[in-house]
Scaffold this active site. Structure first.
Site, PDB file in Angstrom:
ATOM      1  N   ASN A 220      27.781  43.379 -38.165  1.00 37.80           N
ATOM      2  CA  ASN A 220      27.950  41.934 -37.979  1.00 37.80           C
ATOM      3  C   ASN A 220      29.329  41.692 -37.350  1.00 37.80           C
ATOM      4  O   ASN A 220      30.341  41.806 -38.023  1.00 37.80           O
ATOM      5  CB  ASN A 220      27.834  41.239 -39.347  1.00 37.80           C
ATOM      6  CG  ASN A 220      28.145  39.757 -39.284  1.00 37.80           C
ATOM      7  OD1 ASN A 220      28.221  39.172 -38.206  1.00 37.80           O
ATOM      8  ND2 ASN A 220      28.331  39.140 -40.448  1.00 37.80           N
TER       9      ASN A 220
ATOM     10  N   LYS B 104      30.510  38.991 -36.419  1.00 38.33           N
ATOM     11  CA  LYS B 104      31.030  37.651 -36.756  1.00 38.33           C
ATOM     12  C   LYS B 104      31.511  36.954 -35.477  1.00 38.33           C
ATOM     13  O   LYS B 104      30.924  37.157 -34.423  1.00 38.33           O
ATOM     14  CB  LYS B 104      32.117  37.753 -37.831  1.00 38.33           C
ATOM     15  CG  LYS B 104      31.615  38.519 -39.068  1.00 38.33           C
ATOM     16  CD  LYS B 104      32.526  38.427 -40.248  1.00 38.33           C
ATOM     17  CE  LYS B 104      31.923  39.206 -41.410  1.00 38.33           C
ATOM     18  NZ  LYS B 104      32.715  39.095 -42.634  1.00 38.33           N
TER      19      LYS B 104
ATOM     20  N   HIS C 206      24.656  33.650 -44.220  1.00 42.04           N
ATOM     21  CA  HIS C 206      25.846  34.448 -44.554  1.00 42.04           C
ATOM     22  C   HIS C 206      26.776  33.592 -45.406  1.00 42.04           C
ATOM     23  O   HIS C 206      26.877  32.378 -45.200  1.00 42.04           O
ATOM     24  CB  HIS C 206      26.546  34.914 -43.273  1.00 42.04           C
ATOM     25  CG  HIS C 206      27.616  35.926 -43.539  1.00 42.04           C
ATOM     26  ND1 HIS C 206      28.867  35.561 -43.999  1.00 42.04           N
ATOM     27  CD2 HIS C 206      27.611  37.279 -43.471  1.00 42.04           C
ATOM     28  CE1 HIS C 206      29.591  36.662 -44.171  1.00 42.04           C
ATOM     29  NE2 HIS C 206      28.848  37.719 -43.860  1.00 42.04           N
TER      30      HIS C 206
ATOM     31  N   GLU D  40      25.713  40.570 -50.582  1.00 38.81           N
ATOM     32  CA  GLU D  40      27.146  40.716 -50.341  1.00 38.81           C
ATOM     33  C   GLU D  40      27.954  39.975 -51.403  1.00 38.81           C
ATOM     34  O   GLU D  40      28.090  38.749 -51.338  1.00 38.81           O
ATOM     35  CB  GLU D  40      27.522  40.155 -48.962  1.00 38.81           C
ATOM     36  CG  GLU D  40      26.777  40.809 -47.819  1.00 38.81           C
ATOM     37  CD  GLU D  40      27.436  40.545 -46.472  1.00 38.81           C
ATOM     38  OE1 GLU D  40      27.827  41.529 -45.838  1.00 38.81           O
ATOM     39  OE2 GLU D  40      27.571  39.379 -46.078  1.00 38.81           O
TER      40      GLU D  40
ATOM     41  N   GLY E 291      35.457  41.748 -46.789  1.00 36.47           N
ATOM     42  CA  GLY E 291      36.760  41.789 -46.128  1.00 36.47           C
ATOM     43  C   GLY E 291      37.920  42.172 -47.037  1.00 36.47           C
ATOM     44  O   GLY E 291      39.076  42.036 -46.643  1.00 36.47           O
TER      45      GLY E 291
ATOM     46  N   SER F   4      33.000  45.448 -47.292  1.00 37.34           N
ATOM     47  CA  SER F   4      33.970  46.544 -47.153  1.00 37.34           C
ATOM     48  C   SER F   4      33.347  47.936 -47.011  1.00 37.34           C
ATOM     49  O   SER F   4      33.906  48.926 -47.497  1.00 37.34           O
ATOM     50  CB  SER F   4      34.963  46.506 -48.315  1.00 37.34           C
ATOM     51  OG  SER F   4      35.689  45.290 -48.276  1.00 37.34           O
TER      52      SER F   4
ATOM     53  N   GLY G 108      30.801  44.448 -41.613  1.00 38.98           N
ATOM     54  CA  GLY G 108      31.530  43.437 -40.848  1.00 38.98           C
ATOM     55  C   GLY G 108      32.679  44.065 -40.082  1.00 38.98           C
ATOM     56  O   GLY G 108      32.509  44.623 -38.999  1.00 38.98           O
ATOM     57  N   GLY G 109      33.876  44.037 -40.693  1.00 39.04           N
ATOM     58  CA  GLY G 109      35.091  44.528 -40.045  1.00 39.04           C
ATOM     59  C   GLY G 109      34.941  45.882 -39.364  1.00 39.04           C
ATOM     60  O   GLY G 109      35.376  46.058 -38.218  1.00 39.04           O
TER      61      GLY G 109
HETATM   62  P1  PGA Z   1      33.174  43.314 -44.260  1.00 40.17           P
HETATM   63  O1  PGA Z   1      32.161  42.091 -44.031  1.00 40.17           O
HETATM   64  O2  PGA Z   1      32.422  44.582 -43.930  1.00 40.17           O
HETATM   65  O3  PGA Z   1      34.292  43.053 -43.293  1.00 40.17           O
HETATM   66  O4  PGA Z   1      33.600  43.285 -45.670  1.00 40.17           O
HETATM   67  C1  PGA Z   1      30.855  42.159 -44.446  1.00 40.17           C
HETATM   68  C2  PGA Z   1      30.111  40.899 -44.073  1.00 40.17           C
HETATM   69  O5  PGA Z   1      30.625  39.808 -44.314  1.00 40.17           O
HETATM   70  O6  PGA Z   1      29.002  40.967 -43.517  1.00 40.17           O
END
Ligand code: PGA
Length: 229
Positions: A9, A11, A100, A155, A161, A192, A213-214
């Site tokens: 993702n 974002k 989300h 999540e 994050g 994460s 995400g990240g």
């Molecule tokens: P993250 O985000 O991997 O940066 O923690 C996950 C998400 O919000 O889909």
């Protein structure tokens, strides 16, 4: 053996040039080396989807790559300035992400809006990834769609994050709960996820994959996740 799903993702990141660069670098990394047998779903911003769609043929053929959007309008085509409808996403994406936690929190998406979006995707033949963070959000989907059989991305807010995943045993227990309600849904864990922790997560009985995400923004770290999953 279960078929693992890795959903990236991006974002609100990456202009068209950055998306093209990502793909090029990812291809160099993955070319001929990747052993990943599962499914990769890349959820990109709307503006990047057309270029990613036409470039998907360049992805190494042994990798099953699907495209996803990060949102959809709760309205059909019509006078809704600035909205992207499910009809507009047809033939472009395989999956639509709905609900989300960032949309629930920052864009006031209600249970009703989310359920409308799920229905509109179903009506338009689009597969969905519905994001939830707790039991109440799950129950609101179950009440309206008791036989939902697409993806649920679990999540926990505190893990998103933060650099620290939820304890995988706790996530697995919640994933088991989801499957008790929705026995044909596939459950992904998000929050994460990185190359060094993905194996411990996907090894859990009720978890079918991960949402990233990240770590999906950098081709190298995304590739590490696929390698290690
Ligand atoms: P993250 O985000 O991997 O940066 O923690 C996950 C998400 O919000 O889909």
């Amino acid at each position: 053996m279960k078929k693992i799903i890795v959903l990236g993702n991006w974002k609100s990141n990456k202009n068209i040039k950055e998306a093209k660069d990502w793909l090029e670098k990812f291809n160099q990394l993955a070319s001929g080396k990747i052993k990943f047998k599962g499914e990769v779903i890349l959820c990109a911003p709307f503006i990047d989807l057309p270029i990613l769609k036409t470039s998907l043929s360049k992805i190494p053929s042994n990798l099953a790559f699907s495209l996803g959007s990060q949102n959809v309008s709760s309205f059909e085509d019509g006078p809704h300035t600035g909205e992207i409808s499910a009809n507009m996403l047809k033939n472009l994406v395989d999956y639509v992400m709905i609900g989300h936690s960032e949309r629930r929190t920052n864009f006031n998406e209600t249970y009703e809006t989310i359920n409308k979006k799920i229905k509109i995707c179903q009506d338009n033949g689009l597969k969905t990834t519905v994001c939830i963070s707790n039991l109440e959000q799950l129950e609101s989907i179950v009440r309206k769609f008791p036989s939902y059989d697409n993806l649920i991305l679990y999540e926990p807010i505190s893990a998103i994050g933060s650099g620290k995943t939820e304890n995988p045993d706790v996530s697995n227990e919640f994933a088991g709960k989801i499957k008790k309600y929705l026995k044909n849904a596939k459950v992904l864990y998000g929050g994460s996820v990185k190359g060094e922790n993905v194996k411990n997560i996907v090894n859990k009985e009720f978890i079918d994959g991960v949402g990233v995400g990240g770590a999906s923004l950098d081709p190298q770290s995304f590739w590490e996740i696929l390698k290690n999953a």
